[in-house]
Design an enzyme around this catalytic site. Sequence first.
Site, short mmCIF file in Angstrom:
data_model
loop_
_atom_site.label_atom_id
_atom_site.label_comp_id
_atom_site.label_asym_id
_atom_site.label_seq_id
_atom_site.Cartn_x
_atom_site.Cartn_y
_atom_site.Cartn_z
N LYS A 1 28.72 27.72 -8.89
CA LYS A 1 29.02 27.15 -7.58
C LYS A 1 30.51 27.26 -7.26
O LYS A 1 30.89 27.71 -6.19
CB LYS A 1 28.57 25.70 -7.54
CG LYS A 1 28.69 25.03 -6.18
CD LYS A 1 28.06 23.65 -6.23
CE LYS A 1 28.07 22.97 -4.88
NZ LYS A 1 27.41 21.66 -4.92
N GLU B 1 32.33 28.48 -19.27
CA GLU B 1 31.32 29.22 -20.01
C GLU B 1 30.85 30.45 -19.23
O GLU B 1 30.73 31.55 -19.77
CB GLU B 1 30.11 28.32 -20.32
CG GLU B 1 30.42 27.14 -21.22
CD GLU B 1 30.81 25.88 -20.45
OE1 GLU B 1 30.70 24.78 -21.02
OE2 GLU B 1 31.24 26.01 -19.27
N GLY C 1 23.93 21.12 -8.26
CA GLY C 1 23.57 22.10 -9.27
C GLY C 1 22.18 21.93 -9.84
O GLY C 1 21.40 22.88 -9.94
N ARG C 2 21.84 20.68 -10.21
CA ARG C 2 20.54 20.46 -10.84
C ARG C 2 19.39 20.41 -9.83
O ARG C 2 18.24 20.25 -10.22
CB ARG C 2 20.58 19.19 -11.68
CG ARG C 2 21.07 17.94 -10.97
CD ARG C 2 21.40 16.83 -11.97
NE ARG C 2 21.97 15.65 -11.35
CZ ARG C 2 23.26 15.51 -11.04
NH1 ARG C 2 24.11 16.48 -11.28
NH2 ARG C 2 23.70 14.39 -10.49
N GLU D 1 21.54 13.56 -16.26
CA GLU D 1 22.80 13.78 -15.54
C GLU D 1 22.81 13.03 -14.22
O GLU D 1 23.87 12.62 -13.74
CB GLU D 1 23.02 15.28 -15.31
CG GLU D 1 24.42 15.62 -14.81
CD GLU D 1 24.71 17.10 -14.84
OE1 GLU D 1 25.04 17.63 -15.92
OE2 GLU D 1 24.62 17.75 -13.78
N HIS E 1 2.96 18.39 -34.67
CA HIS E 1 3.27 18.69 -36.07
C HIS E 1 4.74 18.45 -36.38
O HIS E 1 5.25 18.95 -37.40
CB HIS E 1 2.88 20.13 -36.38
CG HIS E 1 1.41 20.38 -36.25
ND1 HIS E 1 0.52 20.23 -37.30
CD2 HIS E 1 0.65 20.72 -35.18
CE1 HIS E 1 -0.71 20.49 -36.90
NE2 HIS E 1 -0.66 20.78 -35.60
N LYS F 1 35.36 18.68 -20.41
CA LYS F 1 35.95 19.94 -19.97
C LYS F 1 37.48 19.87 -19.99
O LYS F 1 38.15 20.80 -20.43
CB LYS F 1 35.48 20.28 -18.55
CG LYS F 1 34.01 20.62 -18.41
CD LYS F 1 33.69 20.95 -16.97
CE LYS F 1 32.23 21.29 -16.77
NZ LYS F 1 31.92 21.59 -15.34
#
Length: 551
Positions: free
Chosen positions: A218, A224, A279-280, A365, A396, A516
């Site tokens: 964005k 990253e 973003g999410r 978040e 399991h 950050k």
Amino acid sequence: MATILGIWAIPRKRCTQTYSFNMKIYNNPAWHALEAEAERLRPQHLRQLFSEDPARFSHFSLCHDGLLIDFSKQRIDAPALRALQALSGAADLDAWKSRMLAGEPINHTEGRAVRHVELRAGDAAPEEVRQGLERMKRFCSAIHEGQWRGYSGDRITDVVNIGIGGSDLGPRMVVKALSAHQQPDLAVHFVSNLDSADIAPQLAQLNPRTTLFIVASKTFTTLETLTNAETARNWLIASTSKEDAISRHFVALSSNKEASEKFGIPADNIFEFRDWVGGRFSLWSVIGLSIALSIGWRNFELLLAGAHSMDQHFIGAPPDRNLPLTLALLTLWNTNFLGASTHAVLPYSQSLAFLPAYLQQLEMESNGKQCARDGTPVSIATSPVLWGEAGTNGQHSFFQLFHQGGRILPSDFILLGKSDYPLPGHHQKLLANCLAQSAALAFGQTAYEAESGGTPPELVPYKVFPGNQPSTTIILPTLSPYTLGQLLALYEHKVFCLGVLWNLNSFDQWGVELGKQLANQLTPLLGGEGSLDQIDASTRGLIEALTGATH
């Protein structure tokens, strides 16, 4: 806001109603009524609730557009449910819903509107949304039909989405979920981690002549994403020795056009989106370009249509029939009144294996906060820790803890009426396992039942299962683009409801920023630049151990 269908076609205007930023819902009489309901119900077991109400399934299940939610295995009864629905009224949920849909800046700490619902509004969407979708459609067509080719004239065969967080989790999850609908002759990959072990093996298997990179950020400043994008750019240039090859192999999804162009991506290759797309909540926007490339444009439209169907339901359904609100109220009940601290998402579909990770960001978040809208402490528990695994794998690993771990562990079971990859002998057994686990968690097994089943007396204590674990089961008739859109919008609106109930801003994420900032300060120290004297003793010791520094 006269009709649901035409809601986005009307001019936006500010709501005239006054909204309280300092609402303390736990001081409201509706909250105190729920405390009394919890005390009344706490001693009761799900066995007793089902015994008292043989029609419990019909009384505690809801349907919308083919999607079924069964919450009869939640530790709740009709009076408690009515009290929860009354709480939503006390929290002014409808008023906050109207405020969001009117385009008001309900993300008040960043001064932004929250308008992701408009991205899937179809013909009623704003012009800028329709134009953006049309541009995405043309680009997908150019890739799929071979009109857009690499620098050497070869067709694009591989697409790599480079992003992180909302620019990765949503698209990655959807592409995996809808793999049965994947376009032939085009593979979509994802790179997100800063660790070079993520991107290096992928580049080793790709052909620079036929690979397209989507840089999804964005702000176009995400550490990253930019680090991985620079590595991909260097890899491409090293194979071609042509700087202009970038124009055939890189596109950007960003609101920062200037930074994208500075990176070397031409203006014509930049798909812009607005700051009102969080973003999410962004997979419905240009961030979903990798999805559309993977499953084709028509299927992407069906994904949007499924979400729109759930949007309309959420906007118009009354509280007692509203699926997202019901999920939110159940989470609040389990968290604030039954004392649960986690929530498990258990999709009995390997295609939905990435759904828990996607929902972790969406829910934690958004609502993992202790700061109310007015800046004061919330003073009650908010988002539970969300986790999960695809069934039957989870059975399991951690289901033992569910059955005999001695703590309350609410969960959502998600299953499909029909398999997306039908093979004889698989799906019926998968469904049986899911239904068996939800029943075993709810009802358990007594010592008498263990003995009656032939268990030796010395082993009876080990085969007693307390049960009474609350769960909701969600059934999709199939896993299609449309039903997946419904499911994801269901959880999005659940998050919104919980944010209102807890008096949170669900649309900022200041907690992400501190780490950050510290990472930027520590990066040069790990390279031997600067003094370690001003950092804490633990971090200093760790840096010295990692670098062999002798500061």
